[in-house]
Write a protein that holds these residues in place. Structure first.
Motif, short mmCIF file in Angstrom:
data_model
loop_
_atom_site.label_atom_id
_atom_site.label_comp_id
_atom_site.label_asym_id
_atom_site.label_seq_id
_atom_site.Cartn_x
_atom_site.Cartn_y
_atom_site.Cartn_z
N CYS A 1 0.85 -1.18 0.00
CA CYS A 1 0.00 0.00 0.00
C CYS A 1 0.89 1.23 0.00
O CYS A 1 1.86 1.31 0.76
N TYR A 2 0.55 2.18 -0.85
CA TYR A 2 1.23 3.47 -0.88
C TYR A 2 0.27 4.48 -0.26
O TYR A 2 -0.74 4.84 -0.86
N LEU A 3 0.59 4.91 0.95
CA LEU A 3 -0.26 5.83 1.71
C LEU A 3 0.36 7.21 1.71
O LEU A 3 1.49 7.39 2.20
N ILE A 4 -0.33 8.20 1.16
CA ILE A 4 0.16 9.58 1.13
C ILE A 4 -0.66 10.39 2.13
O ILE A 4 -1.85 10.64 1.91
N ARG B 1 -2.22 -0.85 -4.08
CA ARG B 1 -3.30 0.08 -3.75
C ARG B 1 -2.70 1.38 -3.23
O ARG B 1 -1.71 1.38 -2.51
N VAL B 2 -3.31 2.48 -3.64
CA VAL B 2 -2.87 3.81 -3.22
C VAL B 2 -3.97 4.46 -2.41
O VAL B 2 -5.15 4.39 -2.77
N VAL B 3 -3.58 5.09 -1.30
CA VAL B 3 -4.53 5.78 -0.42
C VAL B 3 -4.00 7.18 -0.16
O VAL B 3 -2.80 7.37 0.06
N VAL C 1 -7.91 5.14 -6.54
CA VAL C 1 -7.22 5.62 -5.35
C VAL C 1 -8.21 5.71 -4.19
O VAL C 1 -9.30 6.27 -4.34
N GLY C 2 -7.84 5.14 -3.04
CA GLY C 2 -8.68 5.24 -1.85
C GLY C 2 -8.52 6.62 -1.21
O GLY C 2 -7.40 7.13 -1.11
N ALA D 1 -6.98 2.49 10.29
CA ALA D 1 -8.15 1.61 10.18
C ALA D 1 -8.58 1.46 8.72
O ALA D 1 -8.97 0.36 8.28
N PHE D 2 -8.52 2.53 7.95
CA PHE D 2 -8.86 2.49 6.52
C PHE D 2 -7.92 1.54 5.78
O PHE D 2 -8.36 0.71 4.98
#
Length: 406
Positions: free
Chosen positions: A91-94, A124-126, A153-154, A181-182
């Motif tokens: 996961c790529y979380l920005i 997945r990207v968030v 994108v989430g 949590a997301f």
């Protein structure tokens, strides 16, 4: 073992945490710690401006990994491969994601390591937006968010509250525990909670023939119904997908029955429902069909042409009348008096809950990859934000799970 996994739901997961130049960057320290506590291996990537808000040393200490800012290390020339980073991550979380970064992501601009890695990421990207309320509400920002959602994108919705400007409104980055949590929910392996259940899903548009050339139909792509069928199958259900015309591939593990007309869809859905535990009526079925179908092409002539139409079977209503204690989920696409019409349909057709979306909501409706819906049952309404149809399907299936838990 199960309790240990529950305590560390991100055990073994690779999270790439991107930080951009926002005052909310101070929350990244807590966010990084929570991700580590959940079991994730965290690597942090920062834009040059973000270093003005939080130090790389802080994040390196918390993540236990070197911080990535530039394409290469000026000390020794070591290359930070954006391709390898995108392949490494689950996961790529920005977070925080500024308006500037969101705009560049939507436009495909890659002028720093963080953005170049986004374009290379296969995971997945968030994003967790953070900005002042007027920037968040601006048409350009909302358009960029819709475009990113369409690309899968989430988006962790920002919160309302006091902002750095001193104003109060929506734009404050979600709290770190909400973001974690997301991510946990997104990466969670689906439990086979619907194993042993047989559900039918109708999807796509019907074709009502006028002559060998012309027909009556609508703009439905089938994307919402196919996403629901896929999510049900992931959770162990046996799924019969009764599909109108569409270009979509059959979801894995789903039995597909192709139909064209409303009459064909009625027959297929009614037959499958006999032995099913429930159904999701997502198809855009024609309410009317020509009384007569010409065997040859109708030729153009002077004056007007009249096509006489008759009502088709109301598939949802007929299944609702015979459903008993089984599940039945409906859909309502409305353009005016949306809630009133959906509530009336809920009662009239004996739905357990109904999914309402309005053509007046930007990003909702036919053909697109996003939807903005309200879930309505006899207890009340749950309005969901704009999200990818895959994520809407998750929320709908979660309601279906709760029905069978009763």
């Amino acid at each position: 073992m199960d309790s240990e996994h529950a305590a560390r739901p991100l055990e073994g997961r690779h999270i790439l945490l991107g930080i951009t130049g926002s005052i909310a960057a101070y929350k990244a320290a807590v966010l990084c710690r929570l991700l580590k506590t959940a079991g994730a291996d965290v690597r942090v990537m920062m834009t040059p401006l973000s270093k003005q808000f939080i130090t790389p040393l802080t994040l390196a200490t918390l993540s236990k990994n070197p911080i990535l800012v530039e394409f290469f290390d000026p000390e020794n020339g070591a290359w930070n491969s954006h391709v390898a980073l995108g392949e490494w991550a689950d996961c790529y979380l920005i977070a925080p994601a500024t308006a500037n970064t969101l705009a560049k992501m939507a436009a495909g601009i890659a002028d720093n390591l963080l953005l170049t890695t986004y374009l290379s990421a296969r995971c997945r990207v968030v994003v967790a937006p953070a900005m002042d309320l007027d920037m968040y509400a601006h048409h350009a920002t909302q358009q960029n968010l819709r475009r990113l959602a369409e690309q899968g994108v989430g988006i962790v919705e920002p919160q309302e509250g006091e902002l750095a400007s001193g104003l109060t409104g929506k734009g404050r980055m979600a709290e770190p525990h909400q973001i974690v949590a997301f991510v946990e929910e997104m990466l969670a392996e689906k439990k086979k909670t619907l194993a042993g259940k047989h559900l039918i899903v109708t999807a796509g548009a019907t074709i009502e023939q006028i002559d060998p050339v012309r027909f009556i139909s609508n703009h439905s792509s089938g994307k919402m119904g196919y996403a629901i069928a896929a999510e049900l199958a992931l959770r162990g259900a046996r799924v019969t997908l009764v599909s109108g015309r569409t270009a979509l591939p059959t979801p894995a593990g789903v039995e597909r029955v192709d139909v064209l007309s409303a009459e064909e869809m009625y027959r297929a859905a009614a037959a499958a429902f006999e032995e099913a535990d429930g159904g999701v009526m997502c198809a855009a079925v024609a309410d009317y069909t020509p009384v007569e179908v010409s065997p040859t092409k109708l030729k153009k002539s002077e004056g007007e042409m009249t096509v006489t139409l008759r009502r088709t079977h109301d598939i949802a209503a007929e299944l609702g009348a015979r459903k008993g204690k089984r599940l039945l989920v409906g859909f309502a696409l409305e353009t005016d008096q949306e809630a009133d019409n959906a509530e009336a349909k809920l009662i009239r057709k004996h739905f357990d809950f109904i999914v309402l979306n309005s053509l007046r909501d930007p990003g909702a409706g036919f053909r697109g990859d996003t939807n903005k819906v309200t879930l309505i049952d006899r207890r009340g309404h749950e309005e969901l934000p704009l999200m990818n149809k895959r994520d809407v399907a998750v929320r709908i299936v979660e309601r279906i799970e709760r029905f069978f838990e009763r």
